[in-house]
Design a protein around this motif. Structure first.
Motif, PDB file in Angstrom:
ATOM      1  N   ARG A 196       2.114 -12.321 -15.957  1.00 29.19           N
ATOM      2  CA  ARG A 196       0.897 -11.460 -14.877  1.00 29.19           C
ATOM      3  C   ARG A 196       0.803 -11.307 -14.108  1.00 29.19           C
ATOM      4  O   ARG A 196      -0.447 -11.544 -13.293  1.00 29.19           O
ATOM      5  CB  ARG A 196      -0.519 -12.479 -16.587  1.00 29.19           C
ATOM      6  CG  ARG A 196      -0.082 -12.915 -18.072  1.00 29.19           C
ATOM      7  CD  ARG A 196      -1.336 -11.699 -18.284  1.00 29.19           C
ATOM      8  NE  ARG A 196      -0.880 -10.848 -18.305  1.00 29.19           N
ATOM      9  CZ  ARG A 196       0.229  -9.856 -19.324  1.00 29.19           C
ATOM     10  NH1 ARG A 196       0.747 -10.605 -20.217  1.00 29.19           N
ATOM     11  NH2 ARG A 196       0.398  -8.876 -19.150  1.00 29.19           N
ATOM     12  N   ASP A 197       1.765 -12.204 -13.255  1.00 22.53           N
ATOM     13  CA  ASP A 197       1.237 -12.229 -11.387  1.00 22.53           C
ATOM     14  C   ASP A 197       2.039 -10.539 -10.789  1.00 22.53           C
ATOM     15  O   ASP A 197       2.929 -10.584 -10.810  1.00 22.53           O
ATOM     16  CB  ASP A 197       2.304 -13.288 -10.827  1.00 22.53           C
ATOM     17  CG  ASP A 197       2.136 -14.484 -11.011  1.00 22.53           C
ATOM     18  OD1 ASP A 197       0.915 -14.852 -11.167  1.00 22.53           O
ATOM     19  OD2 ASP A 197       2.926 -15.709 -11.354  1.00 22.53           O
ATOM     20  N   ALA A 198       0.848  -9.763 -11.083  1.00 24.93           N
ATOM     21  CA  ALA A 198       0.842  -8.460 -10.970  1.00 24.93           C
ATOM     22  C   ALA A 198      -0.088  -7.884 -10.574  1.00 24.93           C
ATOM     23  O   ALA A 198      -1.094  -8.168 -10.916  1.00 24.93           O
ATOM     24  CB  ALA A 198       2.054  -7.623 -11.734  1.00 24.93           C
ATOM     25  N   VAL A 199      -0.337  -7.178  -9.860  1.00 24.70           N
ATOM     26  CA  VAL A 199      -0.637  -5.628  -9.521  1.00 24.70           C
ATOM     27  C   VAL A 199      -0.621  -4.312  -9.438  1.00 24.70           C
ATOM     28  O   VAL A 199       0.769  -3.519  -9.591  1.00 24.70           O
ATOM     29  CB  VAL A 199      -1.696  -5.515  -8.167  1.00 24.70           C
ATOM     30  CG1 VAL A 199      -2.593  -4.587  -7.343  1.00 24.70           C
ATOM     31  CG2 VAL A 199      -1.847  -7.597  -7.643  1.00 24.70           C
ATOM     32  N   TRP A 200      -1.976  -3.340  -9.872  1.00 29.53           N
ATOM     33  CA  TRP A 200      -0.985  -2.275 -10.378  1.00 29.53           C
ATOM     34  C   TRP A 200      -2.144  -1.094  -9.776  1.00 29.53           C
ATOM     35  O   TRP A 200      -3.430  -1.334  -9.442  1.00 29.53           O
ATOM     36  CB  TRP A 200      -1.213  -2.029 -11.747  1.00 29.53           C
ATOM     37  CG  TRP A 200      -0.872  -2.968 -12.801  1.00 29.53           C
ATOM     38  CD1 TRP A 200      -1.555  -4.495 -13.398  1.00 29.53           C
ATOM     39  CD2 TRP A 200       0.069  -2.707 -13.769  1.00 29.53           C
ATOM     40  NE1 TRP A 200      -0.733  -4.969 -14.345  1.00 29.53           N
ATOM     41  CE2 TRP A 200       0.454  -3.816 -15.142  1.00 29.53           C
ATOM     42  CE3 TRP A 200       0.868  -1.465 -13.771  1.00 29.53           C
ATOM     43  CZ2 TRP A 200       1.594  -3.935 -15.374  1.00 29.53           C
ATOM     44  CZ3 TRP A 200       1.716  -1.614 -15.093  1.00 29.53           C
ATOM     45  CH2 TRP A 200       2.139  -2.928 -15.598  1.00 29.53           C
ATOM     46  N   LEU A 201      -1.529   0.044  -8.881  1.00 29.40           N
ATOM     47  CA  LEU A 201      -2.189   1.119  -8.163  1.00 29.40           C
ATOM     48  C   LEU A 201      -1.883   2.048  -9.760  1.00 29.40           C
ATOM     49  O   LEU A 201      -0.693   2.167 -10.204  1.00 29.40           O
ATOM     50  CB  LEU A 201      -0.835   1.007  -7.365  1.00 29.40           C
ATOM     51  CG  LEU A 201      -1.390   2.461  -5.789  1.00 29.40           C
ATOM     52  CD1 LEU A 201      -1.953   2.385  -4.743  1.00 29.40           C
ATOM     53  CD2 LEU A 201      -0.873   3.812  -7.018  1.00 29.40           C
ATOM     54  N   LYS A 202      -2.728   3.242  -9.789  1.00 26.29           N
ATOM     55  CA  LYS A 202      -3.239   3.974 -10.431  1.00 26.29           C
ATOM     56  C   LYS A 202      -3.479   4.631  -9.843  1.00 26.29           C
ATOM     57  O   LYS A 202      -4.600   5.216  -8.705  1.00 26.29           O
ATOM     58  CB  LYS A 202      -3.321   3.765 -12.135  1.00 26.29           C
ATOM     59  CG  LYS A 202      -3.710   4.933 -12.988  1.00 26.29           C
ATOM     60  CD  LYS A 202      -4.177   5.229 -14.337  1.00 26.29           C
ATOM     61  CE  LYS A 202      -3.741   6.533 -15.002  1.00 26.29           C
ATOM     62  NZ  LYS A 202      -4.656   5.861 -16.539  1.00 26.29           N
ATOM     63  N   ALA A 203      -2.348   6.194  -9.625  1.00 29.12           N
ATOM     64  CA  ALA A 203      -2.972   7.134  -9.160  1.00 29.12           C
ATOM     65  C   ALA A 203      -3.053   8.623  -9.736  1.00 29.12           C
ATOM     66  O   ALA A 203      -2.022   9.217 -10.541  1.00 29.12           O
ATOM     67  CB  ALA A 203      -1.744   7.835  -7.714  1.00 29.12           C
ATOM     68  N   ARG A 217      -6.789   7.061  -6.574  1.00 37.86           N
ATOM     69  CA  ARG A 217      -6.406   6.106  -7.021  1.00 37.86           C
ATOM     70  C   ARG A 217      -7.192   4.413  -6.652  1.00 37.86           C
ATOM     71  O   ARG A 217      -8.246   4.493  -6.332  1.00 37.86           O
ATOM     72  CB  ARG A 217      -5.177   6.020  -5.747  1.00 37.86           C
ATOM     73  CG  ARG A 217      -5.623   5.877  -4.413  1.00 37.86           C
ATOM     74  CD  ARG A 217      -4.253   6.269  -2.963  1.00 37.86           C
ATOM     75  NE  ARG A 217      -5.119   5.552  -2.315  1.00 37.86           N
ATOM     76  CZ  ARG A 217      -4.584   6.348  -0.647  1.00 37.86           C
ATOM     77  NH1 ARG A 217      -3.141   7.074  -1.038  1.00 37.86           N
ATOM     78  NH2 ARG A 217      -5.023   6.013   0.623  1.00 37.86           N
ATOM     79  N   VAL A 218      -6.478   4.195  -7.755  1.00 36.85           N
ATOM     80  CA  VAL A 218      -6.992   2.564  -7.287  1.00 36.85           C
ATOM     81  C   VAL A 218      -6.469   1.420  -7.485  1.00 36.85           C
ATOM     82  O   VAL A 218      -5.260   1.791  -8.474  1.00 36.85           O
ATOM     83  CB  VAL A 218      -8.166   2.323  -8.932  1.00 36.85           C
ATOM     84  CG1 VAL A 218      -7.075   2.462 -10.612  1.00 36.85           C
ATOM     85  CG2 VAL A 218      -8.584   1.593  -9.162  1.00 36.85           C
ATOM     86  N   LEU A 219      -6.191   0.336  -7.099  1.00 34.56           N
ATOM     87  CA  LEU A 219      -5.174  -0.538  -7.047  1.00 34.56           C
ATOM     88  C   LEU A 219      -6.260  -1.857  -8.134  1.00 34.56           C
ATOM     89  O   LEU A 219      -7.557  -2.304  -8.006  1.00 34.56           O
ATOM     90  CB  LEU A 219      -5.434  -1.537  -5.868  1.00 34.56           C
ATOM     91  CG  LEU A 219      -3.990  -1.872  -5.796  1.00 34.56           C
ATOM     92  CD1 LEU A 219      -2.656  -1.402  -5.980  1.00 34.56           C
ATOM     93  CD2 LEU A 219      -3.903  -2.698  -4.805  1.00 34.56           C
ATOM     94  N   LEU A 220      -5.902  -1.736  -9.006  1.00 33.84           N
ATOM     95  CA  LEU A 220      -6.264  -3.185 -10.313  1.00 33.84           C
ATOM     96  C   LEU A 220      -5.497  -4.305 -10.456  1.00 33.84           C
ATOM     97  O   LEU A 220      -3.799  -4.300 -10.503  1.00 33.84           O
ATOM     98  CB  LEU A 220      -6.360  -2.214 -11.814  1.00 33.84           C
ATOM     99  CG  LEU A 220      -7.155  -0.842 -11.489  1.00 33.84           C
ATOM    100  CD1 LEU A 220      -6.970  -0.278 -13.037  1.00 33.84           C
ATOM    101  CD2 LEU A 220      -8.750  -1.789 -12.039  1.00 33.84           C
ATOM    102  N   VAL A 233       0.586   8.381 -11.759  1.00 34.97           N
ATOM    103  CA  VAL A 233       1.524   7.493 -11.370  1.00 34.97           C
ATOM    104  C   VAL A 233       1.166   6.383 -11.815  1.00 34.97           C
ATOM    105  O   VAL A 233       0.220   6.055 -10.476  1.00 34.97           O
ATOM    106  CB  VAL A 233       2.429   7.958 -10.291  1.00 34.97           C
ATOM    107  CG1 VAL A 233       3.381   6.853  -9.375  1.00 34.97           C
ATOM    108  CG2 VAL A 233       2.792   9.290  -9.981  1.00 34.97           C
ATOM    109  N   LEU A 234       1.598   5.034 -12.028  1.00 39.14           N
ATOM    110  CA  LEU A 234       1.771   3.852 -12.370  1.00 39.14           C
ATOM    111  C   LEU A 234       2.619   3.218 -11.613  1.00 39.14           C
ATOM    112  O   LEU A 234       3.942   3.175 -11.558  1.00 39.14           O
ATOM    113  CB  LEU A 234       1.417   3.428 -13.469  1.00 39.14           C
ATOM    114  CG  LEU A 234       1.051   2.162 -13.867  1.00 39.14           C
ATOM    115  CD1 LEU A 234      -0.937   1.728 -14.026  1.00 39.14           C
ATOM    116  CD2 LEU A 234       0.911   2.048 -15.656  1.00 39.14           C
TER     117      LEU A 234
END
Length: 344
Positions: free
Chosen positions: A76-83, A118-121, A65-66
Motif C-alpha cells: 500500500r506504499d504508493a502514490v497514484w498520478l492520474k491524467a 491531473r491529480v496525485l492521490l 494515463v495512470l
C-alpha cells in the motif's frame, strides 16, 4: 513493455501497460508531456517527504494515463498520478472539491492541477473487488456501500451547480431524448433497420423521462460506473469512492445501474431489494412515497443506459473509436431491455 524514457531527476525504470489498446493516442507518447508531468509529480513527492523505491508502473488507456509511484516496501506504499483526456479532465478538480465537501467518502489528493487535468492521490486501501473475490464480503457489503454512497449524493445536492462549474457534464432527465437521438445518429454500427426500430421506441423513452422528472428529485453527482473496482474498503464497514472520469450531474438513482447488475449476476436477483431499499431510504423525506421512490429507481436505472452509452466517447483525441461505438451500441440496445432490473 518496458521503457527507458529519458530521465527526469534520476533514472527510474518504467513499466508500461497498454492493455488491449496499443493504438490509443495518449500524451504519454509525448516526451515533453512526460518530462513536465513526471517532474510535477516528483516535486509533490519531495514536498511530502516521499522517496521512490521501485519501478514506475504506467497504465495507458484511451481515457487516461495512470502512474503508480512506489514509496515503500509495503503493497500500500504508493502514490497514484492520474491524467485524464480533455473530455474528462474535470476529474482532477472534482477530486479536490469532493475532498473538501465530503472528505469521509473520498480520498484527499496530495496535489491537484485542475488546469492540466491531473491529480496525485495517496493509496486509498484495498479494493472492494478484492474483498468480494476473497469471500471476505458479500451482497450485504454492497448494501452498506450503497447506503454510504447515497449519503454522499444527498450531501452533494446543494453543490450541483458548482459541480457543473468544475466542468462535470450535466445530464438532465428532460434532455435525455435529445442525447438518445444524437447517439443513434452518430453510431455507424447501427444499420437502417436497427436505427428505425430504436427510434420507434422513442415515445416510450420520452414518457419515462417525463414520469421520472415529475417526482421532483434533485440532480446530484452520478458516478455513472460504480462497479466494485471503483470502490475502496479502507476499514471494516467503511467505503470510499473514486475514479470520477465518467461522472455527470444527473438524477441520482442512475448510479444504481452498475451495482444492481453486478449483484444480480453474482449473487442472484433476491439480493437486489435489500441494497436498493438501503439506498432509497436515504432519499426519504423529499416528497415521493416509498413506492414512488422505487418506481423512480426502476425508471432511472433503465435510463442510465444512455449515460453509459455516452461516456465511452470521453477519450484522448485521435484514439480509434471502434470499441466506443461497439460499447455505446450495446447500451443503446439495453435501454429497451425486456426486464426491469428493479421490481416495483
Amino acid at each position: 513493455m518496458r521503457s527507458s524514457d529519458e530521465p527526469t531527476k534520476t533514472a527510474v525504470e518504467t513499466v508500461v501497460d497498454r492493455g488491449r489498446f496499443p493504438d490509443a493516442a495518449t500524451p504519454w507518447d509525448d516526451g515533453r508531456w512526460r518530462r513536465e508531468t513526471l517532474g510535477w509529480a516528483e516535486g509533490v513527492l519531495a514536498e511530502h517527504g516521499l522517496v521512490e523505491t521501485g519501478a514506475r508502473e504506467v497504465r495507458v488507456r484511451p481515457w487516461s494515463v495512470l502512474i503508480r509511484f512506489r514509496t515503500g516496501d509495503g503493497g500500500r506504499d504508493a502514490v497514484w498520478l492520474k491524467a485524464g483526456a480533455p473530455s474528462n479532465a474535470f476529474e482532477a478538480g472534482l477530486s479536490g472539491a469532493l475532498a473538501a465537501w465530503v472528505p469521509e467518502h473520498v480520498m484527499t489528493p496530495l496535489a491537484v492541477d485542475a488546469g492540466r487535468g491531473r491529480v496525485l492521490l495517496p493509496d486509498g486501501g484495498p479494493l472492494f473487488r478484492g474483498l468480494l473475490d476473497e469471500g471476505a464480503a458479500g451482497p450485504e457489503a454492497w448494501t452498506a456501500a450503497l447506503g454510504q454512497y447515497a449519503d454522499m449524493q444527498r450531501r452533494l445536492v446543494p453543490y450541483a451547480d458548482r459541480l457543473g462549474g468544475l466542468g462535470v457534464p450535466r445530464a438532465r432527465t428532460r434532455d435525455l431524448p435529445d442525447a438518445f437521438d444524437a447517439l443513434i445518429a452518430d453510431n455507424p454500427l447501427l444499420d437502417a433497420a436497427e436505427r428505425a426500430e430504436l427510434l420507434r421506441r422513442r415515445p416510450r423513452l420520452v414518457e419515462s423521462c417525463a414520469e421520472l422528472d415529475a417526482y421532483g428529485l434533485p440532480d446530484t453527482l452520478d458516478h455513472c460506473d460504480l462497479h466494485d473496482g471503483q470502490v475502496l474498503a479502507p476499514a471494516p464497514g467503511r467505503f470510499t469512492f473514486f475514479d470520477w472520469g465518467d461522472a455527470s450531474v444527473a438524477h441520482p438513482f442512475g448510479s444504481l445501474l452498475i451495482p444492481v447488475r453486478a449483484v444480480r449476476e453474482r449473487y442472484g436477483p433476491e439480493h437486489v431489494a435489500p441494497m436498493v431499499d438501503a439506498y432509497l431510504e436515504r432519499w426519504s423525506g423529499l416528497g415521493p412515497s416509498a413506492p414512488e421512490l422505487r418506481r423512480a429507481a426502476a425508471l432511472a436505472v433503465r435510463l442510465a443506459a444512455l449515460a453509459r452509452a455516452s461516456t465511452w466517447f470521453r477519450l484522448f483525441p485521435g484514439t480509434p473509436l471502434a470499441d466506443s461505438h461497439d460499447s455505446s451500441a450495446y447500451w443503446l440496445r439495453e435501454l429497451f431491455g425486456a426486464e426491469d432490473l428493479i421490481a416495483v
